[in-house]
Design an enzyme around this catalytic site. Structure first.
Site, PDB file in Angstrom:
ATOM      1  N   GLU A 171     -31.312  30.393 -32.784  1.00 33.82           N
ATOM      2  CA  GLU A 171     -31.501  29.601 -33.996  1.00 33.82           C
ATOM      3  C   GLU A 171     -32.052  30.473 -35.129  1.00 33.82           C
ATOM      4  O   GLU A 171     -31.502  30.521 -36.220  1.00 33.82           O
ATOM      5  CB  GLU A 171     -32.466  28.455 -33.694  1.00 33.82           C
ATOM      6  CG  GLU A 171     -32.821  27.609 -34.905  1.00 33.82           C
ATOM      7  CD  GLU A 171     -33.893  26.584 -34.605  1.00 33.82           C
ATOM      8  OE1 GLU A 171     -34.058  25.667 -35.422  1.00 33.82           O
ATOM      9  OE2 GLU A 171     -34.579  26.698 -33.568  1.00 33.82           O
ATOM     10  N   HIS A 172     -33.177  31.127 -34.878  1.00 31.37           N
ATOM     11  CA  HIS A 172     -33.797  32.011 -35.863  1.00 31.37           C
ATOM     12  C   HIS A 172     -33.707  33.447 -35.361  1.00 31.37           C
ATOM     13  O   HIS A 172     -34.040  33.725 -34.205  1.00 31.37           O
ATOM     14  CB  HIS A 172     -35.280  31.682 -36.051  1.00 31.37           C
ATOM     15  CG  HIS A 172     -35.571  30.257 -36.383  1.00 31.37           C
ATOM     16  ND1 HIS A 172     -36.131  29.376 -35.477  1.00 31.37           N
ATOM     17  CD2 HIS A 172     -35.382  29.558 -37.527  1.00 31.37           C
ATOM     18  CE1 HIS A 172     -36.284  28.197 -36.049  1.00 31.37           C
ATOM     19  NE2 HIS A 172     -35.829  28.279 -37.293  1.00 31.37           N
TER      20      HIS A 172
ATOM     21  N   HIS B 115     -44.232  25.505 -31.379  1.00 27.74           N
ATOM     22  CA  HIS B 115     -43.534  24.227 -31.561  1.00 27.74           C
ATOM     23  C   HIS B 115     -43.642  23.356 -30.320  1.00 27.74           C
ATOM     24  O   HIS B 115     -43.752  22.135 -30.413  1.00 27.74           O
ATOM     25  CB  HIS B 115     -42.059  24.465 -31.884  1.00 27.74           C
ATOM     26  CG  HIS B 115     -41.779  24.589 -33.342  1.00 27.74           C
ATOM     27  ND1 HIS B 115     -41.681  23.504 -34.174  1.00 27.74           N
ATOM     28  CD2 HIS B 115     -41.571  25.677 -34.125  1.00 27.74           C
ATOM     29  CE1 HIS B 115     -41.430  23.902 -35.410  1.00 27.74           C
ATOM     30  NE2 HIS B 115     -41.355  25.219 -35.413  1.00 27.74           N
TER      31      HIS B 115
ATOM     32  N   HIS C 131       9.599   8.835 -37.658  1.00 24.05           N
ATOM     33  CA  HIS C 131       9.137   9.828 -38.622  1.00 24.05           C
ATOM     34  C   HIS C 131      10.337  10.393 -39.400  1.00 24.05           C
ATOM     35  O   HIS C 131      10.276  10.566 -40.625  1.00 24.05           O
ATOM     36  CB  HIS C 131       8.437  10.992 -37.906  1.00 24.05           C
ATOM     37  CG  HIS C 131       7.051  10.687 -37.439  1.00 24.05           C
ATOM     38  ND1 HIS C 131       6.778   9.744 -36.485  1.00 24.05           N
ATOM     39  CD2 HIS C 131       5.856  11.225 -37.801  1.00 24.05           C
ATOM     40  CE1 HIS C 131       5.473   9.713 -36.261  1.00 24.05           C
ATOM     41  NE2 HIS C 131       4.888  10.599 -37.056  1.00 24.05           N
TER      42      HIS C 131
ATOM     43  N   GLN D 298     -43.734  30.729 -33.733  1.00 25.17           N
ATOM     44  CA  GLN D 298     -42.645  29.772 -33.527  1.00 25.17           C
ATOM     45  C   GLN D 298     -42.727  29.054 -32.183  1.00 25.17           C
ATOM     46  O   GLN D 298     -42.402  27.878 -32.078  1.00 25.17           O
ATOM     47  CB  GLN D 298     -41.302  30.482 -33.664  1.00 25.17           C
ATOM     48  CG  GLN D 298     -40.980  30.892 -35.089  1.00 25.17           C
ATOM     49  CD  GLN D 298     -40.956  29.708 -36.038  1.00 25.17           C
ATOM     50  OE1 GLN D 298     -40.214  28.754 -35.841  1.00 25.17           O
ATOM     51  NE2 GLN D 298     -41.778  29.758 -37.073  1.00 25.17           N
TER      52      GLN D 298
ATOM     53  N   ASP E 253     -38.824  27.940 -42.713  1.00 29.29           N
ATOM     54  CA  ASP E 253     -39.196  26.610 -42.234  1.00 29.29           C
ATOM     55  C   ASP E 253     -39.811  25.755 -43.327  1.00 29.29           C
ATOM     56  O   ASP E 253     -39.613  24.540 -43.360  1.00 29.29           O
ATOM     57  CB  ASP E 253     -40.219  26.731 -41.097  1.00 29.29           C
ATOM     58  CG  ASP E 253     -39.577  26.973 -39.745  1.00 29.29           C
ATOM     59  OD1 ASP E 253     -38.344  26.851 -39.634  1.00 29.29           O
ATOM     60  OD2 ASP E 253     -40.326  27.282 -38.786  1.00 29.29           O
TER      61      ASP E 253
END
Length: 443
Positions: free
Chosen positions: A319-320, A254, A413, A251, A353
């Site tokens: 995230e993961h 990236h 109102h 990962q 993914d």
């Protein structure tokens, strides 16, 4: 108490980098808003070395990309898209319209209404991430979005073949060969040749993420996203050091700012995993990218118990999160802050993914504290409605409303309620700013 065998870059250093990106994006978006296509073209030439008369791809160009796929490539994309579509359809079916009579004569309901248009960004800088086409376009189409357009940067001086094919196979209504700030800005703000959309979705680099942040409010966005994050929660029973090391490096390739974290309850396991990472960095083809990320943003944390591991993991809000322990379900039941969980050593982030069916556009930078990832619901507006069917119900609700408006001092109102009481309940209630009416004045 947890012990850190390795720490990543300081928060201060990250904040300084964020400021530089923020300034560049702000200037670029202002230029796109002012000059439209001319600004988009200049940025495309500057950042991607890419210029053409029309950045929208013709049907012939799209067909050529699809036809360029080998039979196996086409079969693989179709398989992945089927998994994504199947899960998106299950999600859509879980969202039902409702209508209920909450008291005699009062009907309340909501409808899940698709957005009219969506702009899907598909990254393609170092790697042509065609999976983002499945995750965004198919999800929007299953939700019922009428117009779905896509942008992806050129790859090696021409439209990214696999991305364009995936976008077309997913059902995109228009495909543009544009990347970066210029793509996101054009879709959100609109130009002479690109009609603005209602929502922007899809991952991207730091500049794309910041552009979406600055455009939020002008358009909707899926979520605030930063560099890919991975947290490996592992112990010696549920995992081995080679798998843990592989899943971290798989990962962090990236980009150089992608955090990879190992959280374990065994110092021996932690040190063996670190040794495996060093070994794999000697042979991994993408080691140059992965090494920079691991050296600057990698962390190794040793906790004393599962309970402490959960506490640390929820604070990280990654995230993961891969859970490879003796009891993965303990973390499924106990954790609250994560983008997506991958339970057991038989699965991994790469499955999510690319192909397994869940969406890979997920929250980063602790956004998992308050949002999940991209899903069908992001393309739907849950809009309420109400209906009052009887005079008695209108008068009864009106009396409560009138008194509550008086507590707040909202005379206008209150008069909206009062007139219903007078008309439908035949009750003498005050007019706005007046004493209670007499029968003669009511008549």
């Amino acid at each position: 108490m947890a012990r850190y065998l390795k720490r990543g870059t300081s928060a201060e250093a990250r904040a300084d980098a964020d400021r530089k990106v923020r300034d560049i994006v702000e200037t670029a978006l202002a230029d796109i808003e002012q000059r439209g296509d001319a600004a988009v073209r200049e940025m495309s030439i500057r950042f991607d070395g890419w210029d053409r008369e029309d950045y929208g791809l013709s049907q012939a160009e799209i067909d050529a990309c699809v036809d360029s796929l080998s039979p196996q490539e086409r079969k693989d994309i179709e398989f992945a898209q089927t998994q994504v579509r199947n899960f998106a359809q299950v999600q859509r079916a879980s969202m039902t319209d409702v209508e209920v009579e909450t008291m005699p004569g009062v009907v309340l309901g909501h409808r899940n209404i698709p957005l009219n248009s969506a702009g899907c960004y598909v990254p393609g800088g170092k790697y042509p991430l065609l999976a983002s086409a499945h995750m965004s376009v198919i999800t929007a189409k299953v939700a019922g979005v009428k117009r779905v357009i896509t942008c992806a940067p050129p790859f090696q001086g021409k439209p990214a073949r696999a991305i364009v094919a995936a976008q077309a196979m997913a059902g995109a209504d228009a495909i543009y060969a544009l990347g970066g700030i210029q793509a996101v800005g054009a879709m959100a703000l609109g130009t002479e040749t690109i009609e603005a959309v209602d929502i922007l979705v899809g991952p991207g680099n730091a500049f794309v993420a910041e552009a979406k942040r600055q455009l939020y409010g002008r358009v909707g966005i899926d979520l605030f996203a930063g560099p890919t994050e991975t947290l490996i929660i592992a112990d010696a029973v549920g995992c081995d050091p080679e798998i843990a090391a592989t899943d971290i490096l798989g990962q962090v390739e990236h980009g150089p700012d992608s955090p990879g974290v190992l959280l374990t309850n065994s110092e021996q396991f932690a040190r063996e995993t670190m040794a495996e990472i060093d070994r794999l960095l000697q042979i991994l083809p993408t080691a140059d990218h992965a090494r920079k990320a691991w050296e600057s943003f990698g962390e190794v944390i040793v906790a004393d118990s599962y309970e402490e591991m959960v506490e640390i993991a929820d604070e990280i809000a990654s995230e993961h999160v891969q859970v490879m322990t003796a009891d993965p379900d303990y973390f499924l039941d106990a954790m609250t802050n994560y983008g997506a969980l991958f339970l057991g050593s038989r699965t991994n982030v790469s499955f999510g993914d690319k192909v397994i069916g869940t969406n890979h556009t997920l929250p980063t930078r602790k956004a998992a504290r308050y949002t999940g990832g991209l899903w069908v619901g992001k393309f739907l507006k849950t809009c309420t409605y109400q209906r009052v069917n009887t005079d008695a119900a209108s008068a009864l609700i009106g009396e409560y409303c009138s008194r509550l408006c008086a507590l707040e001092g909202f005379a206008g109102h209150g008069e909206q309620a009062n007139i219903r009481v007078r008309r439908f309940g035949h009750r003498e209630v005050p007019y706005a700013g007046q004493a209670a009416p007499t029968p003669e004045t009511v008549a």
